[in-house]
Write a protein that holds these residues in place. Sequence first.
Motif, PDB file in Angstrom:
ATOM      1  N   PRO A  45       0.808  -1.361  -0.303  1.00 56.19           N
ATOM      2  CA  PRO A  45      -0.402   0.159  -0.264  1.00 56.19           C
ATOM      3  C   PRO A  45       1.070   1.543   0.365  1.00 56.19           C
ATOM      4  N   ARG A  46       2.112   1.364   0.583  1.00 52.11           N
ATOM      5  CA  ARG A  46       2.944   2.525   1.004  1.00 52.11           C
ATOM      6  C   ARG A  46       3.239   2.511  -0.882  1.00 52.11           C
ATOM      7  N   GLY A  47       3.716   1.487  -1.742  1.00 46.01           N
ATOM      8  CA  GLY A  47       4.511   1.627  -2.660  1.00 46.01           C
ATOM      9  C   GLY A  47       5.666   0.170  -3.284  1.00 46.01           C
ATOM     10  N   ALA A  48       5.645   0.568  -4.026  1.00 43.05           N
ATOM     11  CA  ALA A  48       7.245  -0.785  -4.622  1.00 43.05           C
ATOM     12  C   ALA A  48       8.215  -0.850  -3.934  1.00 43.05           C
ATOM     13  N   VAL A  49       8.714  -2.048  -3.468  1.00 38.67           N
ATOM     14  CA  VAL A  49       9.322  -2.538  -2.807  1.00 38.67           C
ATOM     15  C   VAL A  49      10.221  -3.466  -3.004  1.00 38.67           C
ATOM     16  N   VAL A  50      11.269  -3.410  -3.456  1.00 38.82           N
ATOM     17  CA  VAL A  50      13.130  -3.263  -4.114  1.00 38.82           C
ATOM     18  C   VAL A  50      13.819  -4.270  -3.739  1.00 38.82           C
ATOM     19  N   PHE A  51      13.638  -6.054  -4.539  1.00 41.84           N
ATOM     20  CA  PHE A  51      14.598  -7.189  -3.920  1.00 41.84           C
ATOM     21  C   PHE A  51      15.428  -7.949  -4.969  1.00 41.84           C
ATOM     22  N   ALA A  52      16.408  -8.154  -4.081  1.00 39.44           N
ATOM     23  CA  ALA A  52      17.659  -9.063  -4.549  1.00 39.44           C
ATOM     24  C   ALA A  52      17.614  -9.777  -3.051  1.00 39.44           C
ATOM     25  N   GLU A  53      17.961 -11.362  -3.614  1.00 44.81           N
ATOM     26  CA  GLU A  53      18.772 -12.544  -3.569  1.00 44.81           C
ATOM     27  C   GLU A  53      19.499 -12.728  -4.836  1.00 44.81           C
ATOM     28  N   LEU A  54      21.091 -12.419  -4.542  1.00 41.71           N
ATOM     29  CA  LEU A  54      21.885 -12.342  -5.464  1.00 41.71           C
ATOM     30  C   LEU A  54      23.023 -13.497  -4.760  1.00 41.71           C
ATOM     31  N   SER A  55      23.645 -14.380  -5.262  1.00 43.41           N
ATOM     32  CA  SER A  55      25.155 -15.191  -5.112  1.00 43.41           C
ATOM     33  C   SER A  55      26.235 -14.590  -4.873  1.00 43.41           C
ATOM     34  N   ASP A  56      27.165 -15.230  -4.147  1.00 49.53           N
ATOM     35  CA  ASP A  56      28.704 -14.209  -3.999  1.00 49.53           C
ATOM     36  C   ASP A  56      29.111 -14.276  -5.974  1.00 49.53           C
ATOM     37  N   THR A  57      28.651 -15.467  -6.304  1.00 45.74           N
ATOM     38  CA  THR A  57      29.435 -14.826  -7.681  1.00 45.74           C
ATOM     39  C   THR A  57      28.664 -14.022  -8.960  1.00 45.74           C
ATOM     40  N   LEU A  58      27.332 -13.909  -8.312  1.00 43.43           N
ATOM     41  CA  LEU A  58      26.351 -12.435  -8.654  1.00 43.43           C
ATOM     42  C   LEU A  58      27.004 -11.461  -8.503  1.00 43.43           C
ATOM     43  N   ARG A  59      27.185 -11.490  -7.256  1.00 42.26           N
ATOM     44  CA  ARG A  59      27.972 -10.448  -6.655  1.00 42.26           C
ATOM     45  C   ARG A  59      29.297  -9.048  -7.147  1.00 42.26           C
ATOM     46  N   GLY A  60      30.146 -10.673  -7.876  1.00 39.09           N
ATOM     47  CA  GLY A  60      31.293 -10.474  -8.743  1.00 39.09           C
ATOM     48  C   GLY A  60      31.040 -10.108  -9.993  1.00 39.09           C
ATOM     49  N   MET A  61      29.706  -9.217 -10.062  1.00 38.63           N
ATOM     50  CA  MET A  61      28.829  -9.821 -11.899  1.00 38.63           C
ATOM     51  C   MET A  61      28.669  -7.877 -11.713  1.00 38.63           C
ATOM     52  N   PRO A  62      29.306  -6.876 -11.785  1.00 38.02           N
ATOM     53  CA  PRO A  62      28.995  -4.927 -11.674  1.00 38.02           C
ATOM     54  C   PRO A  62      27.316  -4.788 -12.895  1.00 38.02           C
ATOM     55  N   ARG A  63      28.615  -5.900 -14.438  1.00 39.73           N
ATOM     56  CA  ARG A  63      28.022  -5.057 -15.582  1.00 39.73           C
ATOM     57  C   ARG A  63      26.042  -5.713 -15.212  1.00 39.73           C
ATOM     58  N   VAL A  64      26.488  -7.069 -14.857  1.00 39.32           N
ATOM     59  CA  VAL A  64      24.911  -8.082 -14.842  1.00 39.32           C
ATOM     60  C   VAL A  64      24.385  -7.637 -13.895  1.00 39.32           C
ATOM     61  N   LEU A  65      24.447  -6.765 -13.026  1.00 37.12           N
ATOM     62  CA  LEU A  65      23.688  -6.537 -11.292  1.00 37.12           C
ATOM     63  C   LEU A  65      22.873  -5.067 -12.424  1.00 37.12           C
ATOM     64  N   ILE A  66      24.142  -4.052 -12.779  1.00 35.45           N
ATOM     65  CA  ILE A  66      22.951  -2.848 -13.216  1.00 35.45           C
ATOM     66  C   ILE A  66      22.599  -3.188 -14.568  1.00 35.45           C
ATOM     67  N   LYS A  67      22.581  -4.482 -15.439  1.00 37.36           N
ATOM     68  CA  LYS A  67      21.080  -4.112 -16.351  1.00 37.36           C
ATOM     69  C   LYS A  67      20.371  -4.732 -15.384  1.00 37.36           C
TER      70      LYS A  67
END
Length: 107
Positions: A45-67
Amino acid sequence: MVELVPATPEVLMAHYREPLGKSVYAVAAVDGEKTLGVAGFYLTPRGAVVFAELSDTLRGMPRVLIKGARRIFKALEDKNYHVFAKCDKNIEAAERFLLHLGFQRFE
């Protein structure tokens, strides 16, 4: 090669191993058959809540995260929602990444 794909109910169930209990718009980062992370948003009711659950491998891929972040924000751009994200203080770069995306810090 890591691909961003829509996070279907089947992808979400395989990743979380249980139903989320709410409707979400999400994308998944997959490498072959392996899901490296899921990110998206759900509405409250207050808005949109953004969430993410990322593996350590994915955290090391900044371009994929930004995309992936761009894809999520594109889905929100025509809406007039307040957008929130909760920062996990246990993840070293989480706050810096959220600030980079334009979120403001408040307690």
